[in-house]
Design an enzyme around this catalytic site. Structure first.
Site: not given
Ligand code: UD1
Length: 430
Positions: A22-23, A102, A126, A131-133, A135, A173, A317, A409
Site C-alpha cells: 500500500k505504502n 493523509r 489515522c 502529524r504536521p506538514v 517538513l 526523517v 507500522d 484501508r
Molecule cells: C508513512 C507511512 C506510515 C508510516 C510512516 C512512518 C505511507 C502512506 N504511510 O507515513 O504507514 O507509519 O511513514 O514510517 O507511506 N512529521 C512532521 N512534519 C512533517 C511530516 C512528518 O513532524 O511535515 C513527523 C510525523 O508526525 C511523524 C514523523 O515525522 O512523527 C514521521 O512521519 P512520516 O515519515 O512523514 O510518515 P508518513 O509519511 O505520514
C-alpha cells in the site's frame, strides 16, 4: 458497519500470498500526475486507500483503467492499473477527499512541479499523532515555492520558470516529505540534493519508477538522494514491491498462534530487523525462493524489547502487532515508540483480552500472560486494528473486532487469507 468475528485457538498452517505494498502503491499512483503519458502499475493491492486515491487522482484529470482483474487464482490477487493524466484538470485537492487519507496530501509535489501551482487541503488520516506538514512545506520552499496557508488549504506557487533545484536537509526523517520532494525535484531546474532522506524501501521503489519514467535520481535508499531535474517525464511500466508490513503482520500472527506458514511473493530483505526480532522470540524464519517460511512449534514466546525507528530499524507500522505477540510472552518486554507520539491506542483494547500492559510516556511495559480471553474490541487505526485480529487468533473463545473499515484501508482480503490457513475468522455485515 462490518465487524470481524474470530474464534481463537487454531494454529496457522498453509500459504499466504503477500500483496503489493500500500505504502508504495500510493506514491507511485501520485507520480502519474508528473507525465502526460501512461504510467502502468502492476501488483496494485485492492484496498480502500487505493480506491480513495483513485477518486482524488480522477479529480485532477487522471484517466484510470483497471485491467488484470483476471479470474482470481490460487496465489494471485494483484491488479494492473493504467494511469494517464493528459492534462491536469484541477490543481485543487479538496478537503472532502484529502481529509480521509493523509497520503493524498502528497499530490502537492507533482501538481506544483507540472503546473506551477497547487491548492491542497491540510490532511487527515489515522489518529496516531498530530502529524504536521511543516517538513513538506520547508522542502517545497527550498525548491523555490511560495507557500501560504489559507482556510485549511496550502496554496503553493512555483517561481515563473518552474521549481529550482536546491540542497535541503530534513531535520527529521519523513517518508512522505521525502516522496514529495523527490517527485517535485524531478521536473525542477537544476540539481536537488535531499539530505537525511527516508531510506524506506517504498522511497526506493518510487525512485526506481521515476527513473523508468526518465527522471535522473541517484542515491535513493540511502540518506542522500540526488535528483537532476529534467524537462519532462514519460510513461513507464512498474511493478509495486511486496508489502513488508503485511509480511511482518502475518509472520507475527504465526509467531503468536504457532504453526507453519509460507508467505509467498515477498522478500526478507524488506524487513530484516523485524524478522530478526521475531527470531529472538522463538520463531524459525527461513527465506524461500519466492518468499518466507515461518514456523513456531514450541510453546514459549520469548520476551524481546523493541524500539521503533525509521528504516532499516523496527517499523512503527509493526509495533502494535508485535505488542500483541508480546502479551503472550513468558516474561516482560518493553516497546518504545519513537516515530508517532500517540500510537498506543491498541493498549486498552488488548487489555480487554487480558493483556497486562502499562504505559509510561513513549514506552509500554508488556508483562506476558499465559492466556488471553476473547472479547469485543474496537479498531482505532489501521495497524492497531490488525494487532487485535492477531491477538484474537491466539485468544480463547470469541473476539469481535468492530470498526473494521480501518483494516480495509490496508489489508487485502485479510479474513480470506487467514481462513485458508485454518483460522476461524469471518466478516459480519450489518
Ligand atoms: C508513512 C507511512 C506510515 C508510516 C510512516 C512512518 C505511507 C502512506 N504511510 O507515513 O504507514 O507509519 O511513514 O514510517 O507511506 N512529521 C512532521 N512534519 C512533517 C511530516 C512528518 O513532524 O511535515 C513527523 C510525523 O508526525 C511523524 C514523523 O515525522 O512523527 C514521521 O512521519 P512520516 O515519515 O512523514 O510518515 P508518513 O509519511 O505520514
Amino acid at each position: 458497519m462490518d465487524r470481524i468475528r474470530i474464534t481463537g485457538g487454531n494454529a496457522l498452517r498453509g500459504i499466504i500470498p503477500i500483496s503489493g505494498a500500500k505504502n508504495a502503491a500510493l506514491p507511485l499512483m501520485i507520480a502519474s500526475l508528473l507525465t502526460s503519458d501512461t504510467l502502468t502499475l502492476e501488483n496494485v493491492p485492492h484496498l480502500a486507500d487505493v480506491e480513495g486515491l483513485m477518486r482524488i487522482l480522477g479529480n485532477h484529470g487522471v484517466d484510470i483503467a483497471v485491467n488484470g482483474r483476471r479470474e482470481r487464482q490460487e496465489n494471485d490477487y494483484s491488479r494492473t492499473i493504467h494511469f494517464t493524466c493528459r492534462t491536469i484538470a484541477d490543481t485543487t485537492a479538496p478537503y472532502e477527499l484529502v481529509s480521509k487519507m493523509r497520503a493524498s496530501f502528497w499530490v502537492i509535489g507533482p501538481l506544483l512541479a507540472r503546473e506551477g501551482r497547487a491548492r491542497v487541503s491540510l490532511p487527515g488520516g489515522c489518529a496516531i499523532g498530530t502529524r504536521p506538514v511543516d517538513l513538506f512545506l520547508e522542502a517545497l520552499t527550498a525548491l523555490g515555492a511560495d507557500i501560504e496557508i489559507d482556510g485549511g488549504y496550502v496554496n503553493a506557487t512555483a517561481p515563473k520558470g518552474g521549481l529550482l533545484g536546491a540542497r535541503y536537509r530534513f531535520p527529521k526523517v519523513s517518508v512522505g516529505a521525502t516522496h514529495v520532494m523527490m517527485m517535485a525535484a524531478t521536473l525542477a531546474n537544476g540539481t536537488t540534493v535531499i539530505e537525511n532522506a527516508a531510506r524506506e524501501p517504498e522511497a526506493l521503489d518510487l525512485a526506481n519508477c521515476l527513473n523508468a519514467m526518465g527522471a535522473k535520481i541517484s542515491g535513493a535508499g540511502t540518506k542522500t538522494i540526488t535528483v537532476e531535474g529534467v524537462a519532462s517525464l514519460s510513461g513507464a511500466r512498474h511493478r509495486v514491491l511486496p508489502d513488508r508490513i503485511e509480511t511482518g503482520t502475518y509472520a507475527m500472527a504465526v509467531a503468536m498462534t504457532g504453526g507453519d506458514v509460507t508467505l509467498e511473493g515477498t522478500d526478507a530483505a524488506l524487513l530484516e530487523t523485524a524478522l530478526d526480532t521475531l527470531r529472538q522470540t522463538g520463531a524459525e524464519i527461513t527465506a524461500t525462493e519466492t518468499g518466507l517460511r515461518i514456523v513456531r512449534t514450541g510453546d514459549r514466546i520469548m520476551p524481546v524489547d523493541v524500539v521503533t525507528e525509521p528504516f532499516p530499524g523496527f517499523p512503527t507500522d509493526l509495533q502494535a502487532q508485535f505488542m500483541a505477540l508480546m502479551t503472550r510472552s513468558s516474561g516482560v518486554s518493553h516497546i518504545t515508540e519513537t516515530i508517532f507520539e500517540n500510537r498506543f491506542m491498541h493498549v486498552q483494547e488488548l487489555a480487554r483480552l487480558g493483556a497486562r500492559i502499562s504505559l509510561s510516556g513513549q514506552m509500554a511495559r508488556v508483562e506476558g500472560v499465559s492466556r488471553l480471553k476473547g472479547a469485543p474490541v474496537m479498531a482505532t487505526d489501521l495497524r492497531a486494528s490488525v494487532s487485535l485480529v492477531i491477538a484474537g487468533l491466539a485468544a480463547e473463545g470469541e473476539t469481535v473486532v468492530n470498526r473494521v473499515y480501518h483494516l480495509d484501508r490496508g489489508f487485502e482480503r485479510l479474513e480470506e487469507k487467514l481462513t485458508r490457513c485454518g483460522a476461524l475468522v469471518e466478516r459480519v455485515s450489518e
